[in-house]
Motif scaffolding. Structure first.
Motif, PDB file in Angstrom:
ATOM      1  N   ILE A 104      99.364  93.320  64.438  1.00  0.00           N
ATOM      2  CA  ILE A 104      99.876  92.994  63.112  1.00  0.00           C
ATOM      3  C   ILE A 104     101.234  93.656  62.906  1.00  0.00           C
ATOM      4  CG2 ILE A 104      99.486  93.399  60.647  1.00  0.00           C
ATOM      5  CD1 ILE A 104      96.509  92.785  61.229  1.00  0.00           C
ATOM      6  N   ASP A 105     101.375  94.890  63.382  1.00  0.00           N
ATOM      7  CA  ASP A 105     102.673  95.560  63.306  1.00  0.00           C
ATOM      8  C   ASP A 105     103.738  94.737  64.017  1.00  0.00           C
ATOM      9  OD1 ASP A 105     101.694  97.618  61.856  1.00  0.00           O
ATOM     10  OD2 ASP A 105     101.569  99.046  63.509  1.00  0.00           O
ATOM     11  N   LEU A 106     103.380  94.219  65.195  1.00  0.00           N
ATOM     12  CA  LEU A 106     104.297  93.369  65.959  1.00  0.00           C
ATOM     13  C   LEU A 106     104.686  92.141  65.159  1.00  0.00           C
ATOM     14  CD1 LEU A 106     102.919  93.081  69.623  1.00  0.00           C
ATOM     15  CD2 LEU A 106     105.157  93.918  68.927  1.00  0.00           C
ATOM     16  N   VAL A 107     103.648  91.482  64.629  1.00  0.00           N
ATOM     17  CA  VAL A 107     103.864  90.226  63.908  1.00  0.00           C
ATOM     18  C   VAL A 107     104.672  90.475  62.638  1.00  0.00           C
ATOM     19  CG1 VAL A 107     102.674  88.395  62.632  1.00  0.00           C
ATOM     20  CG2 VAL A 107     101.842  89.084  64.879  1.00  0.00           C
ATOM     21  N   HIS A 108     104.452  91.646  62.037  1.00  0.00           N
ATOM     22  CA  HIS A 108     105.136  91.960  60.778  1.00  0.00           C
ATOM     23  C   HIS A 108     106.503  92.616  60.986  1.00  0.00           C
ATOM     24  CE1 HIS A 108     101.329  91.893  58.027  1.00  0.00           C
ATOM     25  NE2 HIS A 108     101.592  90.735  58.600  1.00  0.00           N
ATOM     26  N   ALA A 109     106.850  92.883  62.246  1.00  0.00           N
ATOM     27  CA  ALA A 109     108.140  93.501  62.512  1.00  0.00           C
ATOM     28  C   ALA A 109     109.256  92.589  62.019  1.00  0.00           C
ATOM     29  CB  ALA A 109     108.289  93.763  64.008  1.00  0.00           C
ATOM     30  N   PRO A 110     110.307  93.188  61.433  1.00  0.00           N
ATOM     31  CA  PRO A 110     111.389  92.393  60.819  1.00  0.00           C
ATOM     32  C   PRO A 110     111.964  91.331  61.747  1.00  0.00           C
ATOM     33  CG  PRO A 110     111.700  94.720  60.343  1.00  0.00           C
ATOM     34  CD  PRO A 110     110.505  94.630  61.264  1.00  0.00           C
ATOM     35  N   ALA A 111     112.110  91.661  63.031  1.00  0.00           N
ATOM     36  CA  ALA A 111     112.692  90.701  63.973  1.00  0.00           C
ATOM     37  C   ALA A 111     111.796  89.485  64.158  1.00  0.00           C
ATOM     38  CB  ALA A 111     112.939  91.375  65.316  1.00  0.00           C
TER      39      ALA A 111
END
Ligand SMILES: [Zn+2]
Length: 86
Positions: A53-60
């Motif tokens: 989820i952190d990956l998916v929610h990362a700004p990029a």
């Protein structure tokens, strides 16, 4: 792992994203945390899902389509946990 535990795991994993997002009522969170204390399997899935989820929610990665998210989950082998219990 016995069948009862498997059912608890299935129920827990079904609410995992809501749990991580803090969308569940406090008493349900307490139940989940109690289960996590005794279930290493679910703790691993929780940590993995949080990272995903952190990956998916990362700004990029803003606006990641659902199919990309699905592929991520598949790569992490979460499918095994999301399959219906036989
Ligand atoms: Zn579990």
């Amino acid at each position: 792992m016995n069948d009862h535990d498997r059912k608890n795991c299935k129920a827990l994993l079904g609410t995992l994203s809501e749990y991580i997002d803090g969308e569940l009522p406090a008493e349900l969170c307490a139940e989940i945390e109690k289960h996590l204390e005794g279930c290493e399997n679910c703790r691993v899935v929780l940590n993995t899902t949080r990272r995903t989820i952190d990956l998916v929610h990362a700004p990029a990665d803003e606006g990641v389509p659902d199919d990309v998210r699905e592929r991520l989950f598949k790569r992490l082998n979460l499918d095994d946990y999301l399959r219906p219990i036989k």
